[in-house]
Scaffold this motif. Structure first.
Motif, PDB file in Angstrom:
ATOM      1  N   UNK A 192     109.794 -74.813  17.771  1.00 53.63           N
ATOM      2  CA  UNK A 192     109.931 -75.931  16.828  1.00 53.63           C
ATOM      3  C   UNK A 192     108.715 -76.844  16.902  1.00 53.63           C
ATOM      4  N   UNK A 193     108.239 -77.098  18.126  1.00 53.79           N
ATOM      5  CA  UNK A 193     107.067 -77.952  18.297  1.00 53.79           C
ATOM      6  C   UNK A 193     105.819 -77.356  17.685  1.00 53.79           C
ATOM      7  N   UNK A 194     105.639 -76.040  17.834  1.00 62.21           N
ATOM      8  CA  UNK A 194     104.479 -75.386  17.232  1.00 62.21           C
ATOM      9  C   UNK A 194     104.509 -75.491  15.718  1.00 62.21           C
ATOM     10  N   UNK A 195     105.687 -75.392  15.141  1.00 60.98           N
ATOM     11  CA  UNK A 195     105.805 -75.494  13.683  1.00 60.98           C
ATOM     12  C   UNK A 195     105.600 -76.925  13.199  1.00 60.98           C
ATOM     13  N   UNK A 196     106.103 -77.885  13.971  1.00 63.31           N
ATOM     14  CA  UNK A 196     106.051 -79.283  13.530  1.00 63.31           C
ATOM     15  C   UNK A 196     104.687 -79.918  13.762  1.00 63.31           C
ATOM     16  N   UNK A 197     103.952 -79.451  14.772  1.00 63.02           N
ATOM     17  CA  UNK A 197     102.705 -80.109  15.152  1.00 63.02           C
ATOM     18  C   UNK A 197     101.510 -79.175  15.067  1.00 63.02           C
ATOM     19  N   UNK A 198     101.595 -78.186  14.168  1.00 68.21           N
ATOM     20  CA  UNK A 198     100.534 -77.191  14.082  1.00 68.21           C
ATOM     21  C   UNK A 198      99.180 -77.824  13.807  1.00 68.21           C
ATOM     22  N   UNK A 205      95.237 -75.809  21.009  1.00 69.83           N
ATOM     23  CA  UNK A 205      96.312 -74.895  21.386  1.00 69.83           C
ATOM     24  C   UNK A 205      96.153 -73.592  20.615  1.00 69.83           C
ATOM     25  N   UNK A 206      95.905 -72.504  21.345  1.00 70.83           N
ATOM     26  CA  UNK A 206      95.623 -71.227  20.691  1.00 70.83           C
ATOM     27  C   UNK A 206      96.808 -70.702  19.890  1.00 70.83           C
ATOM     28  N   UNK A 207      98.013 -70.851  20.419  1.00 78.07           N
ATOM     29  CA  UNK A 207      99.175 -70.354  19.679  1.00 78.07           C
ATOM     30  C   UNK A 207      99.437 -71.203  18.437  1.00 78.07           C
ATOM     31  N   UNK A 208      99.165 -72.503  18.516  1.00 78.38           N
ATOM     32  CA  UNK A 208      99.308 -73.350  17.332  1.00 78.38           C
ATOM     33  C   UNK A 208      98.322 -72.906  16.249  1.00 78.38           C
ATOM     34  N   UNK A 209      97.120 -72.529  16.664  1.00 79.87           N
ATOM     35  CA  UNK A 209      96.124 -72.045  15.704  1.00 79.87           C
ATOM     36  C   UNK A 209      96.614 -70.757  15.041  1.00 79.87           C
ATOM     37  N   UNK A 237      98.109 -59.521  26.315  1.00 84.68           N
ATOM     38  CA  UNK A 237      98.315 -60.885  26.805  1.00 84.68           C
ATOM     39  C   UNK A 237      98.838 -61.780  25.680  1.00 84.68           C
ATOM     40  N   UNK A 238      98.271 -61.635  24.495  1.00 84.22           N
ATOM     41  CA  UNK A 238      98.730 -62.437  23.365  1.00 84.22           C
ATOM     42  C   UNK A 238     100.193 -62.157  23.055  1.00 84.22           C
TER      43      UNK A 238
END
Length: 311
Positions: A192-198, A205-209, A237-238
């Protein structure tokens, strides 16, 4: 047996076999070393019933509807399929607009000791560190409303069964299921945080990117190789880090994002099911319909009919 006024003798026992002492928030409590499971049942309309717990609590609606009043937030409907995480001591004021003897409102509340939550989170940080060194696993309990996904729903159902089982392994099974629930909820909060604060995290943040890249390229055929390159991580790893942190694989995430976009398109009365299919990245109406049904438990046509009442 104590009879509640206005209730026939055959209805003097609640849904979980406990004595029906009250028609509003009749409660059955089952205990574990680190948690308590409370079953609540309300059989008549009521307003502004106050409730609080002395430990962090996960509540889940089982049947009926409540209207929740939490502090300064706008009152909201609380329905089956939803859960609510709250900190210790949070005052809840609850309305029961629909409860009746024949159609009671039921919910459960699972309180978990702070120490147990922290111990589980510490183990998680030690054994499965986050992708970015600055990030730590944690379970936020500050009035977090969530839609139950299959994993959370199955764990809640399992706990309901385990708390009532009579087996020498009961405490062991409950403890491990509680740990899994804490991990699943933490993963859901990360997702949820990754979606809300992308956008705020694109450069840190690599996953946010990667999440932002997926959302911008949903209509393309995205591969693990391409996404792992964007994250500057090896393919293995990813994949491992993405699934560890979000609780789902990259392919599952792409699918849920395509369905999310399709729902937004279907919410436009000028758009058709075919529009939603191809504009959200599917290349087949059959595949789109099957994928939509697997996530939403209804087909796209049923979803649109619910919104607009059209055939």
């Amino acid at each position: 047996m104590k009879k509640v006024r206005g209730v026939s003798e055959e209805k003097a026992v609640g849904s979980w076999g406990s004595r029906l002492d009250t028609l509003v928030e009749n409660k059955l409590t089952l205990s574990h070393d680190s948690a308590e499971l409370h079953f609540f049942e309300t059989l008549q309309q009521a307003q502004r019933i106050e409730l609080r717990f002395d430990a962090p609590v996960l509540t889940s609606m089982l049947s009926g509807r409540k209207v929740m009043h939490l502090g300064q937030t706008t009152p909201f409907d609380y329905r089956p399929g939803e859960s609510l995480l709250m900190p210790a001591g949070r005052l809840m004021s609850i309305d029961f607009p629909d409860a009746t003897l024949d159609d009671p409102t039921r919910c459960l509340a699972l309180t978990i000791a702070d120490e147990f939550i922290q111990q589980t989170v510490d183990e998680l940080n030690e054994q499965f560190p986050r992708t970015e060194a600055t990030d730590q696993w944690q379970l936020g309990t500050d009035d977090y409303l969530l839609q139950n996904d299959p994993e959370v729903s199955s764990l809640v159902d399992k706990l309901m069964r385990l708390f009532r089982e009579n087996t020498p392994f009961r405490l062991f099974f409950i403890q491990n299921t509680l740990k899994e629930l804490i991990v699943r909820l933490s993963q859901k909060q990360v997702r949820t945080g990754l979606l809300a604060q992308t956008r705020q995290s694109l450069t840190t943040h690599r996953l946010a990117y990667v999440v932002a890249y997926i959302r911008e390229n949903l209509t393309r055929n995205l591969t693990i190789e391409e996404l792992s390159e964007k994250a500057c991580l090896s393919k293995s790893h990813f994949f491992r880090q993405f699934k560890n942190e979000t609780g789902i694989s990259p392919a599952q995430f792409i699918l849920t994002e395509r369905i999310r976009r399709a729902k937004a398109i279907l919410s436009n009365p000028r758009k058709s099911i075919t529009d939603a299919c191809y504009e959200s990245g599917f290349n087949s109406l059959t595949h789109f319909s099957n994928a939509f049904r697997s996530i939403e438990r209804m087909c796209p046509r049923q979803f649109k009919r619910q919104l607009f009442g059209v055939n």
